[in-house]
Design a protein around this motif. Structure first.
Motif, PDB file in Angstrom:
ATOM      1  N   LEU A  99       4.486 -92.355 -11.776  1.00 22.39           N
ATOM      2  CA  LEU A  99       4.931 -92.351 -10.316  1.00 22.39           C
ATOM      3  C   LEU A  99       3.903 -91.465  -9.533  1.00 22.39           C
ATOM      4  O   LEU A  99       3.612 -91.571  -8.398  1.00 22.39           O
ATOM      5  CB  LEU A  99       6.196 -91.503 -10.378  1.00 22.39           C
ATOM      6  N   GLN A 100       3.233 -90.330 -10.245  1.00 25.41           N
ATOM      7  CA  GLN A 100       2.118 -89.678  -9.736  1.00 25.41           C
ATOM      8  C   GLN A 100       0.970 -90.469  -9.002  1.00 25.41           C
ATOM      9  O   GLN A 100       0.231 -90.219  -8.205  1.00 25.41           O
ATOM     10  CB  GLN A 100       1.574 -88.463 -10.437  1.00 25.41           C
ATOM     11  N   ASP A 101       0.557 -91.646  -9.777  1.00 26.20           N
ATOM     12  CA  ASP A 101      -0.669 -92.268  -9.768  1.00 26.20           C
ATOM     13  C   ASP A 101      -0.187 -93.039  -8.408  1.00 26.20           C
ATOM     14  O   ASP A 101      -1.195 -93.187  -7.565  1.00 26.20           O
ATOM     15  CB  ASP A 101      -0.774 -93.339 -10.804  1.00 26.20           C
ATOM     16  N   LEU A 102       0.957 -93.601  -8.269  1.00 27.65           N
ATOM     17  CA  LEU A 102       1.441 -94.302  -6.971  1.00 27.65           C
ATOM     18  C   LEU A 102       1.523 -93.180  -5.836  1.00 27.65           C
ATOM     19  O   LEU A 102       0.838 -93.442  -4.701  1.00 27.65           O
ATOM     20  CB  LEU A 102       2.801 -94.723  -7.147  1.00 27.65           C
ATOM     21  N   LEU A 103       1.882 -92.071  -6.077  1.00 31.74           N
ATOM     22  CA  LEU A 103       2.060 -91.263  -4.830  1.00 31.74           C
ATOM     23  C   LEU A 103       0.561 -90.691  -4.608  1.00 31.74           C
ATOM     24  O   LEU A 103       0.579 -90.617  -3.139  1.00 31.74           O
ATOM     25  CB  LEU A 103       2.551 -89.795  -5.199  1.00 31.74           C
ATOM     26  N   ALA A 104      -0.406 -90.793  -5.112  1.00 36.56           N
ATOM     27  CA  ALA A 104      -1.683 -90.448  -4.780  1.00 36.56           C
ATOM     28  C   ALA A 104      -2.244 -91.604  -3.960  1.00 36.56           C
ATOM     29  O   ALA A 104      -3.278 -91.277  -3.218  1.00 36.56           O
ATOM     30  CB  ALA A 104      -2.731 -90.200  -6.088  1.00 36.56           C
ATOM     31  N   ARG A 105      -1.658 -92.623  -3.995  1.00 31.91           N
ATOM     32  CA  ARG A 105      -2.110 -93.933  -3.089  1.00 31.91           C
ATOM     33  C   ARG A 105      -1.698 -93.938  -1.793  1.00 31.91           C
ATOM     34  O   ARG A 105      -1.419 -94.844  -0.917  1.00 31.91           O
ATOM     35  CB  ARG A 105      -2.194 -95.113  -3.738  1.00 31.91           C
ATOM     36  N   LEU A 106      -0.478 -93.019  -1.533  1.00 27.47           N
ATOM     37  CA  LEU A 106       0.578 -92.936  -0.431  1.00 27.47           C
ATOM     38  C   LEU A 106       0.465 -91.751   0.406  1.00 27.47           C
ATOM     39  O   LEU A 106       1.406 -90.772   0.402  1.00 27.47           O
ATOM     40  CB  LEU A 106       2.020 -93.115  -0.860  1.00 27.47           C
ATOM     41  N   PRO A 107      -0.771 -91.725   1.294  1.00 20.62           N
ATOM     42  CA  PRO A 107      -0.923 -90.206   1.885  1.00 20.62           C
ATOM     43  C   PRO A 107       0.043 -90.204   3.247  1.00 20.62           C
ATOM     44  O   PRO A 107       0.150 -88.857   3.558  1.00 20.62           O
ATOM     45  CB  PRO A 107      -2.111 -90.609   2.661  1.00 20.62           C
ATOM     46  N   VAL A 112      11.234 -89.585  -1.359  1.00 19.79           N
ATOM     47  CA  VAL A 112      11.450 -90.331  -2.262  1.00 19.79           C
ATOM     48  C   VAL A 112      12.816 -90.582  -2.579  1.00 19.79           C
ATOM     49  O   VAL A 112      13.655 -89.682  -2.651  1.00 19.79           O
ATOM     50  CB  VAL A 112      10.685 -90.219  -3.682  1.00 19.79           C
ATOM     51  N   ALA A 113      13.442 -91.827  -2.610  1.00 19.52           N
ATOM     52  CA  ALA A 113      14.955 -91.962  -2.594  1.00 19.52           C
ATOM     53  C   ALA A 113      15.159 -92.812  -4.032  1.00 19.52           C
ATOM     54  O   ALA A 113      14.293 -93.657  -4.454  1.00 19.52           O
ATOM     55  CB  ALA A 113      15.059 -92.798  -1.598  1.00 19.52           C
ATOM     56  N   PHE A 114      16.122 -92.078  -4.633  1.00 24.44           N
ATOM     57  CA  PHE A 114      16.278 -92.689  -5.945  1.00 24.44           C
ATOM     58  C   PHE A 114      17.805 -93.705  -5.814  1.00 24.44           C
ATOM     59  O   PHE A 114      18.554 -93.182  -5.369  1.00 24.44           O
ATOM     60  CB  PHE A 114      16.610 -91.514  -6.853  1.00 24.44           C
ATOM     61  N   ASN A 115      17.546 -94.981  -6.196  1.00 20.05           N
ATOM     62  CA  ASN A 115      18.629 -95.815  -5.932  1.00 20.05           C
ATOM     63  C   ASN A 115      19.410 -95.889  -7.233  1.00 20.05           C
ATOM     64  O   ASN A 115      19.085 -96.495  -8.201  1.00 20.05           O
ATOM     65  CB  ASN A 115      18.093 -97.380  -5.810  1.00 20.05           C
ATOM     66  N   GLY A 116      20.358 -95.149  -7.456  1.00 18.04           N
ATOM     67  CA  GLY A 116      21.320 -94.799  -8.650  1.00 18.04           C
ATOM     68  C   GLY A 116      20.927 -93.725  -9.384  1.00 18.04           C
ATOM     69  O   GLY A 116      19.726 -92.985  -9.242  1.00 18.04           O
ATOM     70  N   ARG A 117      21.808 -93.121 -10.120  1.00 17.59           N
ATOM     71  CA  ARG A 117      21.752 -91.876 -10.954  1.00 17.59           C
ATOM     72  C   ARG A 117      20.438 -92.012 -12.127  1.00 17.59           C
ATOM     73  O   ARG A 117      19.915 -91.259 -12.156  1.00 17.59           O
ATOM     74  CB  ARG A 117      23.189 -91.859 -11.616  1.00 17.59           C
ATOM     75  N   GLY A 120      17.046 -91.333 -10.627  1.00 15.02           N
ATOM     76  CA  GLY A 120      17.053 -89.886 -10.275  1.00 15.02           C
ATOM     77  C   GLY A 120      16.807 -89.140 -11.553  1.00 15.02           C
ATOM     78  O   GLY A 120      16.023 -88.224 -11.587  1.00 15.02           O
ATOM     79  N   LEU A 121      17.574 -89.446 -12.522  1.00 16.13           N
ATOM     80  CA  LEU A 121      17.424 -88.706 -13.848  1.00 16.13           C
ATOM     81  C   LEU A 121      15.951 -89.010 -14.300  1.00 16.13           C
ATOM     82  O   LEU A 121      15.381 -87.802 -14.909  1.00 16.13           O
ATOM     83  CB  LEU A 121      18.362 -89.231 -14.897  1.00 16.13           C
ATOM     84  N   ILE A 122      15.339 -90.079 -14.253  1.00 14.42           N
ATOM     85  CA  ILE A 122      14.000 -90.247 -14.807  1.00 14.42           C
ATOM     86  C   ILE A 122      12.811 -89.810 -13.846  1.00 14.42           C
ATOM     87  O   ILE A 122      11.983 -89.316 -14.020  1.00 14.42           O
ATOM     88  CB  ILE A 122      13.854 -91.890 -15.126  1.00 14.42           C
ATOM     89  N   GLY A 123      13.024 -90.069 -12.539  1.00 12.91           N
ATOM     90  CA  GLY A 123      12.055 -89.800 -11.396  1.00 12.91           C
ATOM     91  C   GLY A 123      12.128 -88.585 -10.856  1.00 12.91           C
ATOM     92  O   GLY A 123      11.024 -87.922 -10.824  1.00 12.91           O
ATOM     93  N   ARG A 124      13.177 -87.694 -10.824  1.00 12.76           N
ATOM     94  CA  ARG A 124      13.157 -86.426 -10.153  1.00 12.76           C
ATOM     95  C   ARG A 124      12.435 -85.389 -11.030  1.00 12.76           C
ATOM     96  O   ARG A 124      11.551 -84.656 -10.494  1.00 12.76           O
ATOM     97  CB  ARG A 124      14.818 -86.103  -9.989  1.00 12.76           C
ATOM     98  N   PRO A 125      12.440 -85.545 -12.218  1.00 14.08           N
ATOM     99  CA  PRO A 125      11.740 -84.324 -13.008  1.00 14.08           C
ATOM    100  C   PRO A 125      10.059 -84.775 -12.756  1.00 14.08           C
ATOM    101  O   PRO A 125       9.323 -83.525 -12.882  1.00 14.08           O
ATOM    102  CB  PRO A 125      12.048 -84.557 -14.430  1.00 14.08           C
ATOM    103  N   GLN A 126       9.917 -85.841 -12.642  1.00 16.91           N
ATOM    104  CA  GLN A 126       8.261 -86.130 -12.468  1.00 16.91           C
ATOM    105  C   GLN A 126       7.799 -85.643 -10.949  1.00 16.91           C
ATOM    106  O   GLN A 126       6.558 -85.569 -10.737  1.00 16.91           O
ATOM    107  CB  GLN A 126       7.875 -87.452 -12.647  1.00 16.91           C
ATOM    108  N   LEU A 127       8.790 -85.493 -10.103  1.00 17.21           N
ATOM    109  CA  LEU A 127       8.531 -85.412  -8.836  1.00 17.21           C
ATOM    110  C   LEU A 127       8.557 -84.031  -8.266  1.00 17.21           C
ATOM    111  O   LEU A 127       8.353 -83.847  -7.074  1.00 17.21           O
ATOM    112  CB  LEU A 127       8.946 -86.500  -7.966  1.00 17.21           C
ATOM    113  N   GLU A 128       9.439 -83.299  -8.884  1.00 17.86           N
ATOM    114  CA  GLU A 128       9.918 -81.917  -8.117  1.00 17.86           C
ATOM    115  C   GLU A 128       8.530 -81.167  -8.163  1.00 17.86           C
ATOM    116  O   GLU A 128       7.563 -81.164  -8.880  1.00 17.86           O
ATOM    117  CB  GLU A 128      10.677 -81.253  -9.271  1.00 17.86           C
ATOM    118  N   GLY A 129       8.598 -80.395  -7.013  1.00 20.11           N
ATOM    119  CA  GLY A 129       7.343 -79.558  -6.763  1.00 20.11           C
ATOM    120  C   GLY A 129       6.247 -80.335  -6.137  1.00 20.11           C
ATOM    121  O   GLY A 129       5.030 -79.904  -5.681  1.00 20.11           O
TER     122      GLY A 129
END
Length: 164
Positions: A99-107, A112-117, A120-129
């Motif tokens: 996910l961080q690689d994609l975020l670097a290309r989205l200035p 970020v919205a999580f479609n379903g639980r 969120g469980l997988i993505g949120r820890p990678q994107l906090e902060g």
């Protein structure tokens, strides 16, 4: 344990202000080679309501173009996994998407919205902060029928706050 299944490439460009992350495409989507291809999945209805466009009546390339024009990017939190069927609860041996690689290309990204639980469980820890707004949405999947559609629509409508 099920065959190994892989996510699609992200649908994203530098205009994206909102990234919607699912978990891993289901069987109907994988067979069609399209995001949210199951006819009972409410994704196109819900995101269409949020951006004020009827996406359901459009063909798939036009749906993707409308999302990008509205400032929405699309991807999944699981790059690949083993899974029998389409349920998130059946995901095993998951390799998380970078996910961080994609975020670097989205200035212009704001949220970020999580479609379903599971997403969120997988993505949120990678994107906090990251400083981005992290939004948990009820799943658009037909497997998640516990919440009435009008309530889902109201929660998904929050995406519009980041697109104006």
């Amino acid at each position: 344990m099920g065959a190994r299944k892989a996510a699609f490439a992200p649908v994203a460009d530098a205009r994206a202000r909102v990234l919607i992350l699912g978990s891993l495409p289901g069987e109907a989507s994988l067979a069609a080679g399209r995001y949210y291809a199951h006819p009972q999945n409410r994704f196109w209805h819900l995101v269409g309501r949020a951006i004020g466009r009827d996406l359901v009546s459009l063909d798939y390339p036009d749906r993707l173009a409308a999302l990008q024009a509205a400032g929405i990017a699309l991807w999944d939190t699981v790059a690949s996994a083993r899974r029998n069927g389409s349920l998130d609860t059946a995901i095993r041996d998951a390799e998380h998407a970078p996910l961080q690689d994609l975020l670097a290309r989205l200035p212009a990204l704001q949220a970020v919205a999580f479609n379903g639980r599971k997403a969120g469980l997988i993505g949120r820890p990678q994107l906090e902060g990251t400083g981005l707004a992290l939004i948990d949405l009820p799943s658009s999947s037909p497997a998640y029928a516990a919440m009435p559609l009008p309530r889902k629509e109201a929660l998904w409508a929050r995406l519009a706050d980041f697109l104006a």
